[in-house]
Design a protein around this motif. Sequence first.
Motif, PDB file in Angstrom:
ATOM      1  N   ALA A   7     -58.583 -64.811 -16.018  1.00  0.00           N
ATOM      2  CA  ALA A   7     -59.700 -64.714 -15.093  1.00  0.00           C
ATOM      3  C   ALA A   7     -60.353 -63.479 -14.751  1.00  0.00           C
ATOM      4  CB  ALA A   7     -59.106 -65.162 -13.706  1.00  0.00           C
ATOM      5  N   VAL A   8     -61.573 -63.265 -14.710  1.00  0.00           N
ATOM      6  CA  VAL A   8     -62.253 -62.018 -14.583  1.00  0.00           C
ATOM      7  C   VAL A   8     -62.797 -62.120 -12.867  1.00  0.00           C
ATOM      8  CG1 VAL A   8     -64.032 -60.470 -15.220  1.00  0.00           C
ATOM      9  CG2 VAL A   8     -62.661 -61.753 -16.968  1.00  0.00           C
ATOM     10  N   ILE A   9     -62.387 -61.307 -12.042  1.00  0.00           N
ATOM     11  CA  ILE A   9     -62.808 -61.114 -10.654  1.00  0.00           C
ATOM     12  C   ILE A   9     -63.572 -59.938 -10.493  1.00  0.00           C
ATOM     13  CG2 ILE A   9     -62.288 -61.455  -8.419  1.00  0.00           C
ATOM     14  CD1 ILE A   9     -59.907 -63.112  -8.801  1.00  0.00           C
ATOM     15  N   CYS A  10     -64.766 -60.224 -10.068  1.00  0.00           N
ATOM     16  CA  CYS A  10     -65.585 -58.866  -9.602  1.00  0.00           C
ATOM     17  C   CYS A  10     -65.299 -58.584  -8.134  1.00  0.00           C
ATOM     18  CB  CYS A  10     -67.150 -59.064 -10.080  1.00  0.00           C
ATOM     19  SG  CYS A  10     -68.153 -57.792  -9.347  1.00  0.00           S
ATOM     20  N   VAL A  11     -64.977 -57.602  -7.848  1.00  0.00           N
ATOM     21  CA  VAL A  11     -64.904 -57.031  -6.269  1.00  0.00           C
ATOM     22  C   VAL A  11     -65.907 -56.139  -5.941  1.00  0.00           C
ATOM     23  CG1 VAL A  11     -63.187 -55.738  -4.864  1.00  0.00           C
ATOM     24  CG2 VAL A  11     -62.074 -57.326  -6.730  1.00  0.00           C
ATOM     25  N   PHE A  12     -66.598 -56.507  -4.805  1.00  0.00           N
ATOM     26  CA  PHE A  12     -67.616 -55.672  -4.188  1.00  0.00           C
ATOM     27  C   PHE A  12     -66.876 -54.906  -2.992  1.00  0.00           C
ATOM     28  CE2 PHE A  12     -70.287 -59.354  -5.592  1.00  0.00           C
ATOM     29  CZ  PHE A  12     -70.821 -58.672  -6.853  1.00  0.00           C
ATOM     30  N   CYS A  13     -67.066 -53.839  -2.808  1.00  0.00           N
ATOM     31  CA  CYS A  13     -66.401 -52.948  -1.847  1.00  0.00           C
ATOM     32  C   CYS A  13     -67.128 -51.538  -1.567  1.00  0.00           C
ATOM     33  CB  CYS A  13     -64.989 -52.743  -2.153  1.00  0.00           C
ATOM     34  SG  CYS A  13     -64.298 -51.888  -3.364  1.00  0.00           S
ATOM     35  N   GLY A  14     -66.772 -50.953  -0.491  1.00  0.00           N
ATOM     36  CA  GLY A  14     -67.464 -49.615  -0.162  1.00  0.00           C
ATOM     37  C   GLY A  14     -67.061 -48.534  -1.123  1.00  0.00           C
ATOM     38  N   ALA A  15     -67.658 -47.611  -1.095  1.00  0.00           N
ATOM     39  CA  ALA A  15     -67.288 -46.434  -2.184  1.00  0.00           C
ATOM     40  C   ALA A  15     -66.605 -45.244  -1.049  1.00  0.00           C
ATOM     41  CB  ALA A  15     -68.661 -45.709  -2.674  1.00  0.00           C
ATOM     42  N   THR A  16     -66.628 -45.627   0.414  1.00  0.00           N
ATOM     43  CA  THR A  16     -65.952 -44.913   1.222  1.00  0.00           C
ATOM     44  C   THR A  16     -64.832 -45.633   1.974  1.00  0.00           C
ATOM     45  OG1 THR A  16     -67.257 -45.776   2.954  1.00  0.00           O
ATOM     46  CG2 THR A  16     -68.013 -43.642   1.793  1.00  0.00           C
ATOM     47  N   PHE A  34     -53.880 -59.255  -8.557  1.00  0.00           N
ATOM     48  CA  PHE A  34     -54.598 -59.433  -9.789  1.00  0.00           C
ATOM     49  C   PHE A  34     -53.415 -59.209 -10.830  1.00  0.00           C
ATOM     50  CE2 PHE A  34     -59.500 -58.268  -8.790  1.00  0.00           C
ATOM     51  CZ  PHE A  34     -59.278 -59.472  -7.529  1.00  0.00           C
ATOM     52  N   HIS A  35     -52.725 -58.200 -10.529  1.00  0.00           N
ATOM     53  CA  HIS A  35     -51.674 -58.089 -11.619  1.00  0.00           C
ATOM     54  C   HIS A  35     -50.746 -59.043 -11.772  1.00  0.00           C
ATOM     55  CE1 HIS A  35     -48.482 -55.783 -13.988  1.00  0.00           C
ATOM     56  NE2 HIS A  35     -47.588 -55.906 -13.024  1.00  0.00           N
ATOM     57  N   LYS A  36     -50.107 -59.775 -10.628  1.00  0.00           N
ATOM     58  CA  LYS A  36     -49.373 -60.919 -10.722  1.00  0.00           C
ATOM     59  C   LYS A  36     -49.928 -61.855 -11.293  1.00  0.00           C
ATOM     60  CE  LYS A  36     -48.460 -62.910  -6.623  1.00  0.00           C
ATOM     61  NZ  LYS A  36     -47.919 -63.094  -5.098  1.00  0.00           N
ATOM     62  N   HIS A  37     -51.245 -62.261 -11.163  1.00  0.00           N
ATOM     63  CA  HIS A  37     -51.868 -63.250 -11.950  1.00  0.00           C
ATOM     64  C   HIS A  37     -52.545 -62.892 -13.260  1.00  0.00           C
ATOM     65  CE1 HIS A  37     -50.777 -65.941  -8.417  1.00  0.00           C
ATOM     66  NE2 HIS A  37     -51.450 -65.100  -7.702  1.00  0.00           N
ATOM     67  N   ASN A  38     -52.351 -61.749 -13.802  1.00  0.00           N
ATOM     68  CA  ASN A  38     -52.869 -61.424 -15.002  1.00  0.00           C
ATOM     69  C   ASN A  38     -54.320 -61.398 -14.851  1.00  0.00           C
ATOM     70  OD1 ASN A  38     -53.030 -60.257 -17.686  1.00  0.00           O
ATOM     71  ND2 ASN A  38     -53.116 -62.625 -18.412  1.00  0.00           N
ATOM     72  N   ILE A  39     -55.022 -61.012 -13.855  1.00  0.00           N
ATOM     73  CA  ILE A  39     -56.352 -61.027 -13.797  1.00  0.00           C
ATOM     74  C   ILE A  39     -57.174 -59.661 -14.087  1.00  0.00           C
ATOM     75  CG2 ILE A  39     -58.284 -61.272 -11.625  1.00  0.00           C
ATOM     76  CD1 ILE A  39     -56.373 -63.021 -10.442  1.00  0.00           C
ATOM     77  N   ARG A  40     -58.140 -59.702 -14.652  1.00  0.00           N
ATOM     78  CA  ARG A  40     -59.117 -58.508 -15.068  1.00  0.00           C
ATOM     79  C   ARG A  40     -59.967 -58.147 -13.905  1.00  0.00           C
ATOM     80  NH1 ARG A  40     -55.329 -58.725 -17.924  1.00  0.00           N
ATOM     81  NH2 ARG A  40     -55.229 -58.812 -20.061  1.00  0.00           N
ATOM     82  N   LEU A  41     -60.017 -57.090 -13.698  1.00  0.00           N
ATOM     83  CA  LEU A  41     -61.050 -56.580 -12.452  1.00  0.00           C
ATOM     84  C   LEU A  41     -62.126 -56.004 -13.022  1.00  0.00           C
ATOM     85  CD1 LEU A  41     -61.761 -55.478  -9.590  1.00  0.00           C
ATOM     86  CD2 LEU A  41     -60.588 -53.336 -10.226  1.00  0.00           C
ATOM     87  N   VAL A  42     -63.402 -56.283 -12.524  1.00  0.00           N
ATOM     88  CA  VAL A  42     -64.952 -55.867 -12.788  1.00  0.00           C
ATOM     89  C   VAL A  42     -65.043 -55.120 -11.337  1.00  0.00           C
ATOM     90  CG1 VAL A  42     -67.193 -56.341 -13.322  1.00  0.00           C
ATOM     91  CG2 VAL A  42     -65.681 -57.358 -14.527  1.00  0.00           C
ATOM     92  N   TYR A  43     -65.594 -53.891 -11.279  1.00  0.00           N
ATOM     93  CA  TYR A  43     -66.120 -53.708 -10.313  1.00  0.00           C
ATOM     94  C   TYR A  43     -67.154 -52.398 -10.447  1.00  0.00           C
ATOM     95  CZ  TYR A  43     -63.700 -48.728 -10.687  1.00  0.00           C
ATOM     96  OH  TYR A  43     -63.552 -47.462 -11.119  1.00  0.00           O
ATOM     97  N   GLY A  44     -67.578 -51.679  -9.459  1.00  0.00           N
ATOM     98  CA  GLY A  44     -68.665 -50.890  -9.299  1.00  0.00           C
ATOM     99  C   GLY A  44     -68.526 -49.424 -10.079  1.00  0.00           C
ATOM    100  N   ALA A 140     -71.916 -59.614 -13.347  1.00  0.00           N
ATOM    101  CA  ALA A 140     -72.038 -61.065 -13.281  1.00  0.00           C
ATOM    102  C   ALA A 140     -71.712 -61.695 -14.800  1.00  0.00           C
ATOM    103  CB  ALA A 140     -73.219 -61.624 -12.813  1.00  0.00           C
ATOM    104  N   GLU A 141     -72.149 -61.122 -15.841  1.00  0.00           N
ATOM    105  CA  GLU A 141     -71.841 -61.754 -17.136  1.00  0.00           C
ATOM    106  C   GLU A 141     -70.485 -61.509 -17.632  1.00  0.00           C
ATOM    107  OE1 GLU A 141     -74.753 -59.323 -19.365  1.00  0.00           O
ATOM    108  OE2 GLU A 141     -76.327 -60.734 -18.967  1.00  0.00           O
ATOM    109  N   LEU A 142     -69.757 -60.562 -16.976  1.00  0.00           N
ATOM    110  CA  LEU A 142     -68.339 -60.163 -17.343  1.00  0.00           C
ATOM    111  C   LEU A 142     -67.614 -61.397 -16.576  1.00  0.00           C
ATOM    112  CD1 LEU A 142     -68.193 -56.576 -17.391  1.00  0.00           C
ATOM    113  CD2 LEU A 142     -67.997 -57.647 -19.407  1.00  0.00           C
TER     114      LEU A 142
END
Length: 244
Positions: A7-16, A34-44, A140-142
């Motif tokens: 799975a690939v999950i994009c996380v939106f969140c603050g830069a502060t 994410f580590h426990k479920h072998n999930i890949r992170l996409v972020y800003g 989004a594509e990732l």
Amino acid sequence: MAEDKPAVICVFCGATPGKDPIHLEAARALAYEFHKHNIRLVYGGGTTGLMGEVAKTLVSLSGPKAVHGVIPRALVKVSVKGVEDPTAHSKANGHSNGENVGKTAEREVSEAIEGEEIPESEYGVTTIVRDMHSRKRMMAELVMEGGPGSGFVSLAGGFGTIEEVMEMTTWNQLGIHRVGVILLNINGYWDGLLAWVRNAVQNGFISSENGSILAEARTVEEVVPKLLQYQCSTDRFQLNWGEE
């Protein structure tokens, strides 16, 4: 999405980091999930605030290839070796002379950028793109290339965060993608947005079915199951977007 892909999950969140440390704790806890479920992170692609916390925590657990940052060139600052900016610390935290200031660089690199890539680091693999539109499209594509349970999650954040999560919600309604969009509602941070959605449904601007496109998780542990169980609204637009 192929069953054998992670799975690939994009996380939106603050830069502060915000004023309440519970949001940094949530960012770290989400990385552990994410580590426990072998999930890949996409972020800003930033290294500050909640963005930096979720990325570096997951890299420390799963390695740099588990994290893919996407950042516009304008939000990258290239430092000059041996020259220190005396205001760099305050700028990185969004403050100058004790006052809030506008958007500053979300990432600093200590060497010239070769092409469009920043070398692997404690924040993972990073791609530099031309602008904000390119950033959102690539993220989004990732996600859409990922396996079951892929989707979008929002931690706390400001204008940019809410804009990103609402655009992905709209893309779902328009039929551009079919994955879940989750608000991780820590300490009721997103209560106001969720109340607005309910009000829009009551007033007929969003259908009751589409009101469920933007889902809520109240704990970090709820995020992955909700994305795995996500069902598309039956009232989504059935449009042909071609290569979009």
